[in-house]
Design an enzyme around this catalytic site. Structure first.
Site, PDB file in Angstrom:
ATOM      1  N   LYS A   1       1.400  -0.980  -0.225  1.00 12.14           N
ATOM      2  CA  LYS A   1      -0.378   0.031   0.125  1.00 12.14           C
ATOM      3  C   LYS A   1       1.254   1.181  -0.271  1.00 12.14           C
ATOM      4  O   LYS A   1       1.866   1.026   0.100  1.00 12.14           O
ATOM      5  CB  LYS A   1      -0.755  -0.228   0.941  1.00 12.14           C
ATOM      6  CG  LYS A   1      -0.299   0.487   2.176  1.00 12.14           C
ATOM      7  CD  LYS A   1      -0.891  -0.413   3.823  1.00 12.14           C
ATOM      8  CE  LYS A   1      -0.467  -0.612   4.815  1.00 12.14           C
ATOM      9  NZ  LYS A   1      -1.026  -1.187   6.023  1.00 12.14           N
TER      10      LYS A   1
ATOM     11  N   ARG B   1      -9.868  -0.443  15.711  1.00 16.69           N
ATOM     12  CA  ARG B   1     -10.305   0.803  14.048  1.00 16.69           C
ATOM     13  C   ARG B   1     -11.246  -0.097  13.011  1.00 16.69           C
ATOM     14  O   ARG B   1     -12.174   0.697  12.188  1.00 16.69           O
ATOM     15  CB  ARG B   1      -8.833   0.031  13.905  1.00 16.69           C
ATOM     16  CG  ARG B   1      -8.393   2.120  12.850  1.00 16.69           C
ATOM     17  CD  ARG B   1      -6.456   1.488  12.796  1.00 16.69           C
ATOM     18  NE  ARG B   1      -6.747   0.445  11.303  1.00 16.69           N
ATOM     19  CZ  ARG B   1      -5.408   0.243  11.098  1.00 16.69           C
ATOM     20  NH1 ARG B   1      -4.272   1.244  11.757  1.00 16.69           N
ATOM     21  NH2 ARG B   1      -4.845  -0.971  10.547  1.00 16.69           N
TER      22      ARG B   1
ATOM     23  N   TYR C   1      18.498  28.987   8.422  1.00 14.73           N
ATOM     24  CA  TYR C   1      17.594  28.839   8.716  1.00 14.73           C
ATOM     25  C   TYR C   1      16.971  29.119  10.223  1.00 14.73           C
ATOM     26  O   TYR C   1      17.895  28.179  10.814  1.00 14.73           O
ATOM     27  CB  TYR C   1      15.827  28.450   8.208  1.00 14.73           C
ATOM     28  CG  TYR C   1      15.543  28.972   7.243  1.00 14.73           C
ATOM     29  CD1 TYR C   1      15.369  30.068   5.849  1.00 14.73           C
ATOM     30  CD2 TYR C   1      16.113  28.068   5.898  1.00 14.73           C
ATOM     31  CE1 TYR C   1      15.908  30.165   5.103  1.00 14.73           C
ATOM     32  CE2 TYR C   1      15.119  28.010   4.460  1.00 14.73           C
ATOM     33  CZ  TYR C   1      15.255  29.533   4.193  1.00 14.73           C
ATOM     34  OH  TYR C   1      15.081  29.501   2.616  1.00 14.73           O
TER      35      TYR C   1
ATOM     36  N   MET D   1      14.318  23.068   2.255  1.00  9.85           N
ATOM     37  CA  MET D   1      13.367  22.574   1.076  1.00  9.85           C
ATOM     38  C   MET D   1      14.105  21.598   0.214  1.00  9.85           C
ATOM     39  O   MET D   1      14.534  20.373   0.188  1.00  9.85           O
ATOM     40  CB  MET D   1      12.851  23.694   0.091  1.00  9.85           C
ATOM     41  CG  MET D   1      11.196  23.015  -0.609  1.00  9.85           C
ATOM     42  SD  MET D   1      10.891  24.213  -1.487  1.00  9.85           S
ATOM     43  CE  MET D   1       9.788  24.714  -0.071  1.00  9.85           C
TER      44      MET D   1
HETATM   45  C1  LIG Z   1      -0.620  -2.066   6.438  1.00  3.49           C
HETATM   46  C2  LIG Z   1      -0.914  -3.053   7.220  1.00  3.49           C
HETATM   47  C3  LIG Z   1      -0.036  -4.829   7.301  1.00  3.49           C
HETATM   48  C4  LIG Z   1       1.152  -3.948   7.201  1.00  3.49           C
HETATM   49  O1  LIG Z   1       2.355  -3.460   8.004  1.00  3.49           O
HETATM   50  P1  LIG Z   1       3.526  -3.904   8.588  1.00  3.49           P
HETATM   51  O2  LIG Z   1       3.733  -3.041   9.844  1.00  3.49           O
HETATM   52  O3  LIG Z   1       4.403  -2.961   7.639  1.00  3.49           O
HETATM   53  O4  LIG Z   1       3.926  -5.410   8.426  1.00  3.49           O
HETATM   54  C5  LIG Z   1      -0.787  -5.436   7.667  1.00  3.49           C
HETATM   55  N1  LIG Z   1      -1.629  -5.647   7.762  1.00  3.49           N
HETATM   56  C6  LIG Z   1      -2.695  -4.553   7.636  1.00  3.49           C
HETATM   57  C7  LIG Z   1      -4.097  -4.671   6.877  1.00  3.49           C
HETATM   58  C8  LIG Z   1      -2.147  -3.320   7.522  1.00  3.49           C
HETATM   59  O5  LIG Z   1      -2.846  -2.241   7.319  1.00  3.49           O
END
Ligand SMILES: *Cc1c(COP(=O)(O)O)cnc(C)c1O
Length: 359
Positions: free
Chosen positions: A35, A131, A254, A302
């Site tokens: 993701k 969640r 800065y 930046m």
């Molecule tokens: C993002 C996610 C993972 C992976 O988590 P990591 O800590 O990056 O290994 C696994 N399961 C779900 C449901 C997630 O949202």
């Protein structure tokens, strides 16, 4: 060559890390989480490199899945939050995706859909993170309805997510596993994120879902033996573009937040918060210059940072700089900047080229 800042990708390290997950969970299938553009590494590059080695991929939404499908990725892909709109169920079936069901609305969309083909479903249960997922006492009814609808294909996988698996001292993971184990129905199961894979062997079940560890850093709060062999996939690298000697008392950057305590040599490096280097990184944050540790001196701009290289030898324009990755753990830099490595890599902008240096 142009501006020297780049995210260098080592795809051998990626495959090595997937091998580490495979070794730690030898009886589980692996769903690699890609993701958020594969945690900033480039989803298509990472999915292509991993596809043959893992059993499935996971993303957050259908747009991310589409990017992979349009690039020719044929592995199964799970939508971790399921569908956000009714029409996405048919789109997901069309794209041969797997969907999460975690609430009544999503289940009704599935039951009432007219699909081109049935779809594989993962039922998410909330075992304590509060969640996502259905409450455990409602899970059996969801499971039955998923099995009953003709829109579901194959076995329904039941899964949950850990809130505190990065902390081996926390009781929460054991509690979540107990709640998960108490669900009164059968079928394949999944619970482990990276921290679960690394530190909680009784959480491996039928599928593990590593993300962060695949990119080569440990998610654990304390150092952990099983994470020792992980290799960083991305090295954020740049180069020295300017050098100057400053007198004691001279301010740098800065706001003049860093003031030379002695006659000092300052190297200016072509990387800044516009490349994903954290603005909050304080004076003293480690930076590798020509492989030697130096410290950030002055605020992050930046497009540039300034580094105290007074004690280093042979620094010149063009000297290589590593901000994190090979030789400098992401988690260490993130800790200095009061954030987590996940955020640093995920927020790296498109401006910084991702360049495969080893595949
Ligand atoms: C993002 C996610 C993972 C992976 O988590 P990591 O800590 O990056 O290994 C696994 N399961 C779900 C449901 C997630 O949202």
């Amino acid at each position: 060559m142009g501006r020297p800042s780049q995210g260098r990708l080592d795809l051998c390290a990626l495959r090595h890390n997937a091998g580490v997950a495979r070794q730690l969970a030898p009886h589980s299938k692996i769903m690699a989480v890609v993701k958020a553009n594969a945690y900033g590494h480039g989803a298509v590059t990472i999915a292509n490199a991993l596809q043959a080695q893992v059993d499935a991929l996971a993303v957050a939404c259908i747009e991310e899945a589409m990017e992979l499908r349009y690039a020719g990725i044929s592995a199964p892909i799970l939508l971790l939050e399921g569908c956000f709109e009714e029409q996405e169920v048919a789109q997901a079936a069309q794209l041969d995706l797997w969907i999460t069901i975690e609430n009544e609305r999503q289940l009704r969309w599935l039951e009432e859909a007219r699909l081109p083909a049935p779809i594989s479903c993962w039922l998410k249960v909330d075992t304590g993170m509060s969640r996502m997922g259905v409450m455990p006492h409602l899970a059996p009814a969801y499971f039955q309805r998923l099995q009953a609808t003709h829109n579901t294909r194959g076995e329904v996988v039941t899964y949950t997510h850990f809130a505190s698996a990065d902390d081996t001292r926390s009781q929460q993971t054991a509690q979540q596993i107990a709640t998960f184990d108490a669900l009164p129905f059968a079928g394949p199961r999944s619970a482990a994120n990276s921290a679960g894979v690394l530190a909680w062997p009784n959480s491996h079940y039928d599928w593990v879902r590593p993300g962060y560890m695949l990119y080569g850093d440990s998610p654990m709060l304390e150092s952990h033996d099983n994470a020792r062999t992980l290799e960083p996939v991305m090295t954020l690298a740049s180069a020295v573009i300017s050098l100057r000697d400053v007198a004691a008392g001279q301010a740098v950057g800065y706001g003049g937040t860093w003031v030379a305590q002695r006659a000092s040599r300052i190297a200016t490096v072509a990387v800044g918060y516009g490349d994903g280097y954290p603005h909050k990184a304080p004076n003293g944050t480690p930076v590798l210059v020509n492989g030697q540790r130096a410290s950030l001196a002055g605020r992050v701009s930046m497009d540039m940072i300034t580094v105290d290289v007074t004690d280093l030898s042979f620094i010149e324009q063009g000297s290589e700089v590593v901000l994190w990755g090979a030789g400098l753990p992401l988690a260490e830099v993130a800790h200095c900047a009061n954030t987590i490595g996940y955020e640093l890599i995920t927020r790296m902008p498109a401006r910084t080229p991702r360049v495969v240096v080893r595949d």
